[in-house]
Design a protein around this motif. Structure first.
Motif, PDB file in Angstrom:
ATOM      1  N   ALA A 189       1.084  -0.624   0.331  1.00 50.33           N
ATOM      2  CA  ALA A 189      -0.076   0.014   0.147  1.00 50.33           C
ATOM      3  C   ALA A 189       1.244   1.207   0.254  1.00 50.33           C
ATOM      4  O   ALA A 189       1.494   2.100   0.940  1.00 50.33           O
ATOM      5  CB  ALA A 189      -1.252  -0.346   1.975  1.00 50.33           C
ATOM      6  N   PHE A 190       1.972   1.790  -0.783  1.00 54.08           N
ATOM      7  CA  PHE A 190       2.712   2.561  -1.074  1.00 54.08           C
ATOM      8  C   PHE A 190       1.727   3.877  -0.998  1.00 54.08           C
ATOM      9  O   PHE A 190       2.717   4.513  -0.437  1.00 54.08           O
ATOM     10  CB  PHE A 190       3.421   1.878  -2.549  1.00 54.08           C
ATOM     11  N   GLU A 191       0.662   4.210  -1.176  1.00 57.53           N
ATOM     12  CA  GLU A 191       0.923   5.471  -1.371  1.00 57.53           C
ATOM     13  C   GLU A 191       0.180   6.179  -0.074  1.00 57.53           C
ATOM     14  O   GLU A 191       0.496   7.082   0.992  1.00 57.53           O
ATOM     15  CB  GLU A 191      -0.769   5.778  -2.642  1.00 57.53           C
ATOM     16  N   GLN A 192      -0.308   4.945   0.797  1.00 56.10           N
ATOM     17  CA  GLN A 192      -0.849   5.270   2.404  1.00 56.10           C
ATOM     18  C   GLN A 192       0.650   4.908   3.151  1.00 56.10           C
ATOM     19  O   GLN A 192       1.169   5.917   4.051  1.00 56.10           O
ATOM     20  CB  GLN A 192      -1.805   3.856   2.794  1.00 56.10           C
ATOM     21  N   CYS A 252       9.409   3.632  -2.149  1.00 59.57           N
ATOM     22  CA  CYS A 252       7.637   4.002  -2.297  1.00 59.57           C
ATOM     23  C   CYS A 252       7.379   4.485  -3.471  1.00 59.57           C
ATOM     24  O   CYS A 252       6.342   3.542  -4.977  1.00 59.57           O
ATOM     25  CB  CYS A 252       7.318   4.652  -1.356  1.00 59.57           C
ATOM     26  N   HIS A 253       7.723   5.692  -4.113  1.00 57.06           N
ATOM     27  CA  HIS A 253       7.683   6.635  -5.024  1.00 57.06           C
ATOM     28  C   HIS A 253       8.064   5.566  -6.600  1.00 57.06           C
ATOM     29  O   HIS A 253       8.011   5.617  -7.147  1.00 57.06           O
ATOM     30  CB  HIS A 253       8.560   7.532  -4.654  1.00 57.06           C
ATOM     31  N   ALA A 276      11.120   9.951  -6.548  1.00 56.19           N
ATOM     32  CA  ALA A 276      12.279   8.735  -6.436  1.00 56.19           C
ATOM     33  C   ALA A 276      13.740   9.542  -5.756  1.00 56.19           C
ATOM     34  O   ALA A 276      14.050   9.029  -4.341  1.00 56.19           O
ATOM     35  CB  ALA A 276      12.007   7.790  -6.518  1.00 56.19           C
ATOM     36  N   ARG A 277      13.994   9.887  -6.923  1.00 51.82           N
ATOM     37  CA  ARG A 277      15.559  10.477  -7.020  1.00 51.82           C
ATOM     38  C   ARG A 277      15.687  11.393  -5.692  1.00 51.82           C
ATOM     39  O   ARG A 277      16.463  11.946  -5.314  1.00 51.82           O
ATOM     40  CB  ARG A 277      15.506  10.937  -8.381  1.00 51.82           C
ATOM     41  N   LEU A 321      12.830   8.326   5.075  1.00 50.89           N
ATOM     42  CA  LEU A 321      13.042   9.204   3.811  1.00 50.89           C
ATOM     43  C   LEU A 321      13.429   8.058   3.108  1.00 50.89           C
ATOM     44  O   LEU A 321      12.796   8.285   1.676  1.00 50.89           O
ATOM     45  CB  LEU A 321      13.731  10.240   4.294  1.00 50.89           C
ATOM     46  N   LEU A 322      13.993   6.813   3.628  1.00 52.33           N
ATOM     47  CA  LEU A 322      14.361   6.158   2.497  1.00 52.33           C
ATOM     48  C   LEU A 322      13.012   5.584   2.240  1.00 52.33           C
ATOM     49  O   LEU A 322      13.219   5.063   0.858  1.00 52.33           O
ATOM     50  CB  LEU A 322      16.084   5.178   2.998  1.00 52.33           C
TER      51      LEU A 322
END
Length: 261
Positions: free
Chosen positions: A188-191, A219-220, A229-230, A213-214
């Protein structure tokens, strides 16, 4: 005088020869039919071989196509397994660090927390939710045990309840981080981004900042938001240089580069 029987046979033979019937009509007709049957059989055999060859070639093409699909699926599964392995190794490392950094609390004695989990804000005097350190740690341990057992949904509920009940706890930043981690594990990457961001916003002195933060960068990446992500991964390297999260961020940035992203 009666003619000799051999004379009659000779006469019959001569008549047959003159009529072209000797060793021509019946025998030649028979050989011609046999030859035609032979040719027909050879033709049928040839056609059968052609059909068999065509079917075999079609099967070979189908096998090659299926093999290609299997190899592609195998490659995809290898990538998924590698990401899962990296994730679980990361979780196992963090669980080990957390376990080693949380000494058991004797009944009636105050909770002694390591520096990495020191409260981020002073506790309010007389707050009933934080009045008993033993109860506070017990609640955290219960959620943590559920996480170790892989019972993600109950663990997420317990950690969420913990953050609400003990917002000033020295364990609150860890609890919030594990909420994000559970969302990450269950894809559930967005959450997960929302929950990890709460670590950054609400626990500015937490040592979970770099990890959160990592994971936002990870997730991005999974969501294919490669620019974001970058940005997040580079921020880990800039803000937390020479740390384990920074090293992992560098590896993921290199992976993005290798993928042409």
């Amino acid at each position: 005088m009666k003619p000799h029987r051999y004379q009659g046979s000779a006469l019959l033979l001569a008549l047959c020869c003159s009529a072209g019937l000797f060793l021509t009509s019946p025998v030649v007709a028979e050989e011609s039919l046999e030859q035609r049957v032979t040719r027909m059989e050879k033709l049928l055999e040839s056609q059968g071989l052609v059909d068999l060859y065509l079917r075999l070639e079609a099967l070979q093409q189908e096998v090659q196509m299926l093999r290609g699909e299997v190899e592609q699926h195998g490659f995809d599964m290898k990538g998924i397994k590698q990401r899962q392995r990296d994730l679980y190794l990361d979780i196992d490392r963090r669980l080990g660090q957390l376990e080693n950094g949380r000494p058991a609390v004797s009944p009636g004695s105050p909770a002694k927390l390591p520096e990495s989990t020191a409260p981020t804000a002073p506790r309010e005097q007389g707050n009933p939710a934080t009045a008993n350190p033993g109860t506070e740690e017990k609640a955290y341990r219960e959620a943590f045990d559920l996480l170790k057992e892989g019972r993600y949904e109950p663990a997420r509920n317990r950690f969420t309840d913990f953050v609400v009940r003990y917002p000033n706890s020295g364990y609150a930043d860890n609890a919030q981080y594990w909420i994000g981690e559970i969302n990450y594990v269950t894809r559930a990457f967005e959450q997960a981004i929302v929950e990890f961001q709460k670590v950054l916003d609400n626990y500015s002195s937490s040592q979970k900042q770099a990890d959160a933060l990592l994971k936002i960068g990870y997730c991005h990446y999974e969501l294919k938001n490669f620019a974001k992500a970058r940005e997040a991964l580079q921020a880990v390297i800039t803000r937390f240089p020479k740390t384990t999260p920074a090293g992992l961020a560098e590896k993921r940035l290199q992976q993005l580069k290798n993928q042409g992203q």
